[in-house]
Design a protein around this motif. Structure first.
Motif, PDB file in Angstrom:
ATOM      1  N   GLU A 161      56.211  -6.728  50.765  1.00  0.00           N
ATOM      2  CA  GLU A 161      55.476  -6.659  52.034  1.00  0.00           C
ATOM      3  C   GLU A 161      54.565  -7.880  52.221  1.00  0.00           C
ATOM      4  O   GLU A 161      54.261  -8.258  53.350  1.00  0.00           O
ATOM      5  CB  GLU A 161      54.681  -5.359  52.174  1.00  0.00           C
ATOM      6  N   ALA A 214      54.838 -10.457  55.394  1.00  0.00           N
ATOM      7  CA  ALA A 214      53.671 -10.850  56.191  1.00  0.00           C
ATOM      8  C   ALA A 214      53.537 -12.375  56.228  1.00  0.00           C
ATOM      9  O   ALA A 214      53.180 -12.955  57.262  1.00  0.00           O
ATOM     10  CB  ALA A 214      52.405 -10.218  55.610  1.00  0.00           C
ATOM     11  N   ARG A 273      44.635 -14.022  58.940  1.00  0.00           N
ATOM     12  CA  ARG A 273      43.992 -12.703  59.144  1.00  0.00           C
ATOM     13  C   ARG A 273      44.817 -11.833  60.090  1.00  0.00           C
ATOM     14  O   ARG A 273      44.892 -10.620  59.908  1.00  0.00           O
ATOM     15  CB  ARG A 273      42.572 -12.898  59.682  1.00  0.00           C
ATOM     16  N   LYS A 274      45.446 -12.457  61.075  1.00  0.00           N
ATOM     17  CA  LYS A 274      46.300 -11.738  62.018  1.00  0.00           C
ATOM     18  C   LYS A 274      47.400 -10.951  61.311  1.00  0.00           C
ATOM     19  O   LYS A 274      47.868  -9.939  61.794  1.00  0.00           O
ATOM     20  CB  LYS A 274      46.992 -12.762  62.926  1.00  0.00           C
ATOM     21  N   GLY A 309      47.289  -9.762  58.114  1.00  0.00           N
ATOM     22  CA  GLY A 309      46.848  -8.864  57.043  1.00  0.00           C
ATOM     23  C   GLY A 309      46.291  -9.548  55.812  1.00  0.00           C
ATOM     24  O   GLY A 309      46.078  -8.894  54.788  1.00  0.00           O
ATOM     25  N   TYR A 366      46.442 -10.311  50.201  1.00  0.00           N
ATOM     26  CA  TYR A 366      47.008  -9.346  51.135  1.00  0.00           C
ATOM     27  C   TYR A 366      46.226  -8.035  51.052  1.00  0.00           C
ATOM     28  O   TYR A 366      45.727  -7.667  49.994  1.00  0.00           O
ATOM     29  CB  TYR A 366      48.487  -9.110  50.824  1.00  0.00           C
ATOM     30  N   LYS A 367      46.176  -7.318  52.179  1.00  0.00           N
ATOM     31  CA  LYS A 367      45.391  -6.081  52.247  1.00  0.00           C
ATOM     32  C   LYS A 367      45.778  -5.085  51.144  1.00  0.00           C
ATOM     33  O   LYS A 367      46.921  -5.057  50.717  1.00  0.00           O
ATOM     34  CB  LYS A 367      45.563  -5.437  53.622  1.00  0.00           C
ATOM     35  N   LYS A 368      44.835  -4.268  50.762  1.00  0.00           N
ATOM     36  CA  LYS A 368      45.016  -3.237  49.727  1.00  0.00           C
ATOM     37  C   LYS A 368      45.549  -3.828  48.422  1.00  0.00           C
ATOM     38  O   LYS A 368      46.331  -3.207  47.711  1.00  0.00           O
ATOM     39  CB  LYS A 368      45.980  -2.146  50.207  1.00  0.00           C
TER      40      LYS A 368
END
Ligand SMILES: [Zn+2]
Length: 204
Positions: free
Chosen positions: A64, A68, A172-173, A175, A188-190
């Motif tokens: 993922e 992204a 940032r757009k 993630g 990356y997020k999380k």
């Protein structure tokens, strides 16, 4: 109850570590796109350690995260730029070598603590270049440990500040989060949901 076999399959296929963290296998970015430019510094002696730490220049990421990054690159392409990759997944043993040289948690994740998001395959170090391959000035070289690398340092020309803004906003757009001390780093997020890995890079 048609869903159950699928859920079971996903569970068995990807697996969970003993601490419950999801572990999707890493993918190689070059298998998904030829639109990136690579300058994997740790595969060369041109880095803060002064020696090659990787046997080959490959960019491995969680699927993922790669997806992204592809979307982010598409976004930058529409603006006339493309992503140049400095670093992706980094085996934990390499992190230990870096820590031995620079044991400063502001700049190098402690491999005996939480390590780095790079060890989890969920961070990238990047910059931009133009679609014609021209250098885009960001205010410091990659892996420069000092004020010039900080993202809250606005003591630069309008051009450099605009280049940084484009990079940060674009990432940032899709993630990716920034960190204060390194303009080139994006997690990356999380990202802490991923386990730390020490698999070697897939070199021939
Ligand atoms: Zn980084």
């Amino acid at each position: 109850m048609k869903l159950l076999p699928n859920v079971l399959f996903i569970f068995l296929f990807f697996g969970f570590s003993s601490n419950g963290k999801l572990q999707k296998p890493l993918v190689n970015l070059k298998d998904f796109s030829t639109e990136f430019v690579y300058e994997i510094r740790y595969a060369t002696p041109h880095n803060f350690i002064g020696e090659a730490l990787y046997d080959c220049a490959e960019c491995l990421l969680r699927p993922e995260v790669a997806e992204a990054l592809l979307q982010a690159n598409q976004y930058f392409c529409e603006m006339g730029y493309r992503i140049k990759i400095y670093d992706c997944y980094r085996p934990l043993d390499v992190q230990k070598k870096m820590w031995a040289k620079v044991p400063r948690p502001t700049y190098v994740g402690n491999p005996y603590g939480n390590g780095s998001i790079h060890n989890r395959g969920a961070a990238v170090d990047i910059t931009l270049e133009t679609l014609e391959g021209c250098y885009v000035e960001m205010g410091s070289d990659y892996d420069y440990f000092g004020r010039e690398a900080h993202i809250d340092n606005y003591n630069f020309s309008k051009e450099i500040l605009a280049n940084r803004k484009l990079l940060f906003e674009g990432m940032r757009k899709f993630g990716f989060g920034t960190i204060r001390t390194e303009w080139w780093h994006f997690s990356y997020k999380k990202n802490w949901n991923y386990t730390t890995l020490n698999l070697p890079l897939p070199c021939e």
